[in-house]
Design an enzyme around this catalytic site. Structure first.
Site, PDB file in Angstrom:
ATOM      1  N   CYS A   1     -89.303 -44.236  -0.213  1.00 56.29           N
ATOM      2  CA  CYS A   1     -89.357 -43.613   1.377  1.00 56.29           C
ATOM      3  C   CYS A   1     -88.023 -43.257   1.762  1.00 56.29           C
ATOM      4  CB  CYS A   1     -89.724 -44.785   2.068  1.00 56.29           C
ATOM      5  SG  CYS A   1     -89.996 -44.301   4.090  1.00 56.29           S
TER       6      CYS A   1
ATOM      7  N   CYS B   1     -84.348 -47.304  10.226  1.00 53.90           N
ATOM      8  CA  CYS B   1     -85.519 -46.690  10.448  1.00 53.90           C
ATOM      9  C   CYS B   1     -86.338 -48.078  11.100  1.00 53.90           C
ATOM     10  CB  CYS B   1     -86.339 -46.228   9.374  1.00 53.90           C
ATOM     11  SG  CYS B   1     -85.703 -44.737   8.781  1.00 53.90           S
TER      12      CYS B   1
ATOM     13  N   CYS C   1     -87.947 -50.839   8.906  1.00 52.97           N
ATOM     14  CA  CYS C   1     -87.396 -51.731   8.128  1.00 52.97           C
ATOM     15  C   CYS C   1     -86.021 -52.359   8.662  1.00 52.97           C
ATOM     16  CB  CYS C   1     -86.634 -50.777   6.667  1.00 52.97           C
ATOM     17  SG  CYS C   1     -88.263 -50.141   5.825  1.00 52.97           S
TER      18      CYS C   1
ATOM     19  N   CYS D   1     -79.825 -47.745   1.360  1.00 51.30           N
ATOM     20  CA  CYS D   1     -80.836 -46.617   1.433  1.00 51.30           C
ATOM     21  C   CYS D   1     -80.916 -45.914   0.266  1.00 51.30           C
ATOM     22  CB  CYS D   1     -80.746 -45.672   2.750  1.00 51.30           C
ATOM     23  SG  CYS D   1     -79.403 -44.810   2.909  1.00 51.30           S
TER      24      CYS D   1
END
Length: 245
Positions: free
Chosen positions: A120, A201, A204, A227
């Site tokens: 993602c 985000c 998360c 990330c």
């Protein structure tokens, strides 16, 4: 001034030796002097972002500022990005969004975060930023050593993936950051007051308990700590869409 990729490791080593104990403003001034219009700032407009953005506004307010609008950000972050940019007079902000084709291929239902957070992040952050940074020779990050993990040994200047990266705040801790925010009357991200010392985000990112690490609320319950945009990748990673993401 453009530099051949062969030169960049040597440039990074020299600048790090010169700037490893320098004030963040000095680091930024050196970065601008060295790379000019081939330099960009990458900012999340998160909990501590106002410090570096304010410094940039005083040195080069038209510097390109890369903001990753993943489609999964808190509404408060989007509002903060708009309001802070206006307050500081930053005119070079670029909103980077995941490509439609990438989402259609990898995350058509916007549920990828439930099964594979690395994938993602790759499609929503890594690929858009990789593409945007191809026109630059160097970029600036807001990483700090006190955030722990892989950042404990963070240099002030480094070479990664063929580019020079500046980490002007590497040496600063929470005391320096809070002091700078207060001195310059900079607005805090609205979620900070709700217990979010690090903000990404919404799927998360969780608030943290007092005494926990700053980034403990990021991907809580997993071993993931980054990330992916600060992780070294293969040279063909930018074009690796729909493959091993």
């Amino acid at each position: 001034m453009a530099y051949d990729q062969i030169d960049r490791p040597q440039i990074a080593l020299r600048l790090d030796a010169e700037l490893r104990h320098a004030h963040p403003m000095t680091v930024l001034e050196s970065a601008v002097e060295t790379f000019g219009d081939k330099l960009a700032l990458v900012s999340s407009f998160g909990a501590e972002s106002a410090v570096l953005l304010h410094m940039v506004s005083k040195i080069k307010p038209d510097m390109p500022v890369m903001f990753l609008d993943t489609g999964m950000l808190f509404g408060q972050t989007l509002d903060y990005r708009k309001n802070l940019a206006a307050k500081l007079g930053l005119t070079g902000i670029r909103d980077l969004r995941p490509a439609f084709q990438d989402l259609a291929t990898a995350d058509p239902e916007a549920k990828l975060w439930k099964t594979d957070t690395d994938a993602c992040c790759h499609v929503r952050k890594v690929l858009p930023l990789d593409r945007a940074l191809t026109e630059f020779d160097a970029w600036i990050t807001g990483r700090k050593r006190f955030h722990g993990g892989d950042r404990l040994s963070l240099p002030v200047v480094e070479q990664a993936d063929g580019q020079v990266k500046f980490n002007p705040l590497a040496n600063w801790g929470k005391t320096e950051l809070d002091g700078y925010m207060a001195e310059h009357d900079l607005p805090a991200h609205p979620l900070v007051a709700q217990g979010f010392p690090s903000i990404g985000c919404w799927p998360c990112t969780n608030p943290v308990e007092e005494g926990q690490d700053v980034r403990a609320g990021r991907w809580a319950g997993s071993e993931k700590t980054e990330c992916g945009i600060h992780v070294a990748r293969a040279p063909d990673a930018v074009s690796n869409v729909g493959g091993d993401i």
